[in-house]
Enzyme design. Structure first.
Site, short mmCIF file in Angstrom:
data_model
loop_
_atom_site.label_atom_id
_atom_site.label_comp_id
_atom_site.label_asym_id
_atom_site.label_seq_id
_atom_site.Cartn_x
_atom_site.Cartn_y
_atom_site.Cartn_z
N TYR A 141 -10.23 -17.79 22.68
CA TYR A 141 -9.83 -16.47 23.19
C TYR A 141 -10.99 -15.51 22.99
CZ TYR A 141 -7.22 -12.04 23.49
OH TYR A 141 -6.76 -10.79 23.82
N ASP A 236 -18.94 -15.86 20.05
CA ASP A 236 -17.90 -14.85 19.84
C ASP A 236 -17.47 -14.94 18.38
OD1 ASP A 236 -15.71 -13.27 19.61
OD2 ASP A 236 -14.70 -14.01 21.41
N LYS A 269 -13.05 -7.01 14.37
CA LYS A 269 -12.24 -7.25 13.18
C LYS A 269 -12.91 -6.79 11.87
CE LYS A 269 -9.15 -10.29 15.57
NZ LYS A 269 -9.44 -11.18 16.67
C1 LIG Z 1 -9.39 -10.89 18.18
C2 LIG Z 1 -10.42 -11.57 19.05
C3 LIG Z 1 -10.92 -10.98 20.22
C4 LIG Z 1 -10.36 -9.71 20.78
O1 LIG Z 1 -10.52 -8.62 19.94
P1 LIG Z 1 -9.56 -7.34 20.13
O2 LIG Z 1 -10.10 -6.36 19.14
O3 LIG Z 1 -8.17 -7.82 19.83
O4 LIG Z 1 -9.71 -6.89 21.53
C5 LIG Z 1 -11.96 -11.61 20.87
N1 LIG Z 1 -12.47 -12.77 20.43
C6 LIG Z 1 -12.00 -13.38 19.33
C7 LIG Z 1 -12.62 -14.66 18.87
C8 LIG Z 1 -10.94 -12.81 18.61
O5 LIG Z 1 -10.45 -13.46 17.55
#
Ligand SMILES: *Cc1c(COP(=O)(O)O)cnc(C)c1O
Length: 429
Positions: A141, A236, A269
């Protein structure tokens, strides 16, 4: 009002009663807990019920809730104003603090969510390479930007169909979705379309399908293929960044692959410490493509927000202290080892894994390597385990395809209480 009443009321004015789907408990059933407050490793719901928190706001709360130094930084920043729409010294400090720990990046741009950071990283990769196609992996994701809301059909290499309504097929026609950890598929994609691929985007440890590591030879080969074909490798690290190690997941891979670096990194995060803050970064040269210097447009009214940057900076300062990750990693390992032992004693197939303060577990006998295998693990048993633990005051992620998080505020007593609860629940499974 109790949780059920609040949920009923919420559903009148908010679709599904929640502002992010997973909070609705659809995967596990039951009534979501409405959280009233949190402190340290614990949260209390609207009914005054206490929980040991292994979600940590889905990763950001690496110090636990209400850490005194972070709280003080936030309060003092708030007193100086919430937002100016003009540059501040604190943004520079936060950029410097991030870059100092991640050797692959020379510049970062701050944004407000992981979604925004991931979306901007793709635009930058496309702008810098002049190419359109992107590769992602099933089960990873990267936020809910249109072009990234795709998964593969049947594990075959195929151009994706949108996973969400409202995303036109044309918008995802350049998104190729491959199986995670499948070397043959990535070789084939580059053999047939290497000259058109702008970037490969990956969760280096996939936390959005519970906890699945990208295998070292897989990451190494993607690095080589990107170099040979002029594509950019995008890590990511929104979840793994400053969570699995101070140098993030890329530092873990650099130990196994000497000299390894991704091209573009995406953070979120933990770097916001619980405030809306995310970032993407790469070399100075690639970053020169961004407005106002270059032709790739990207902007944000609240980007680099002064209260959020204060929260992020204070968090980074705490986690940069010597021994922080050793202690966090050991505690997380202790939890996973304890759960594994308790399950074995109960005769239940169970495997777990962790890196730094991030962990995952599955009701099966071997760690899954990709999304289809994750989905084939015992979901019913997971759901019963989740609810049994929740009833005993342990708040785990409410879906088997989500990772868990331990914070520095979790004490040995918290871990022991969690393992006691797990033993009791395993006995009922
Ligand atoms: C949480 C997450 C996102 C999205 O971040 P948001 O702040 O919820 O938009 C993108 N990539 C990864 C790997 C994530 O865990």
């Amino acid at each position: 009002m109790n949780n059920a009443q609040l949920f009923e009321r919420a559903q009148q004015v908010i679709p599904g009663g929640v502002n992010s789907p997973v909070r609705a408990f659809r995967a596990v059933g039951g009534t979501p807990r409405f959280i009233a407050r949190a402190q340290g490793a614990c949260m209390w719901d609207a009914e005054g019920q206490k929980y040991i928190d292994y979600i940590g706001s889905w990763g950001p709360m690496i110090l636990g809730h209400g850490h005194p130094a972070v709280l003080e930084a936030v309060l003092s920043a708030a007193r100086e104003g919430f937002s100016y729409g003009a540059p501040t010294e604190r943004e520079v400090e936060l950029a410097e603090a991030i870059i100092a720990q991640v050797p692959s990046i020379e510049q970062v741009r701050l944004v407000s969510s992981g979604t925004e950071a991931g979306m901007s990283a793709i635009r930058l990769a496309r702008g810098a390479t002049g190419r359109s196609k992107i590769i992602k992996f099933e089960g990873c994701y990267h936020g809910h930007a249109d072009a990234l809301l795709v998964k593969a059909g049947s594990g075959l290499a195929t151009f994706g169909h949108p996973t969400s309504a409202g995303v036109p097929a044309e918008v995802v026609q350049h998104t190729l979705v491959l199986e995670y950890n499948n070397l043959e598929q990535i070789e084939e994609a580059f053999r047939t379309q290497g000259a058109e691929i702008a970037c490969v985007m990956i969760e280096p440890i996939a936390g959005n399908m519970n906890f699945v590591r990208a295998q070292v030879p897989f990451v190494k080969r993607i690095r080589e293929l990107c170099d040979q074909h002029g594509a950019l490798f995008v890590f990511d690290e929104v979840m793994t960044g400053f969570r699995v190690a101070l140098g993030s997941a890329q530092s873990v891979f650099a130990k196994a692959i000497p000299g390894f670096k991704p091209d573009i990194s995406v953070f979120g995060k933990v770097i916001g410490g619980g405030m809306p803050l995310a970032a993407f970064g790469t070399t100075r040269q690639i970053m020169q493509n961004l407005a106002p210097l270059g032709p790739v447009y990207q902007a944000g009214t609240l980007s680099g927000n002064p209260v959020a940057t204060a929260c992020g900076l204070a968090t980074l300062k705490e986690i940069s202290k010597p021994g922080f990750y050793e202690a966090l990693g050991a505690k997380t390992q202790q939890l996973v080892a304890g759960l594994t032992l308790a399950a074995r004693d109960a005769g239940i197939p169970f495997v777990g894994d962790s890196e730094g303060g991030m962990f995952g577990f599955f009701f099966t006998s071997e760690l899954p390597q990709n999304y289809n295998v994750v989905m084939a693990t015992d979901k019913e048993r997971f759901n019963r385990f989740f609810h049994g633990m929740l009833d005993r005051g342990v708040y785990l992620a409410p879906a088997l395809y989500e990772a868990g998080f331990v914070s520095a505020a979790h004490t040995d007593a918290d871990i022991a209480a969690t393992l006691d609860a797990a033993r009791a629940v395993f006995a009922t499974l």
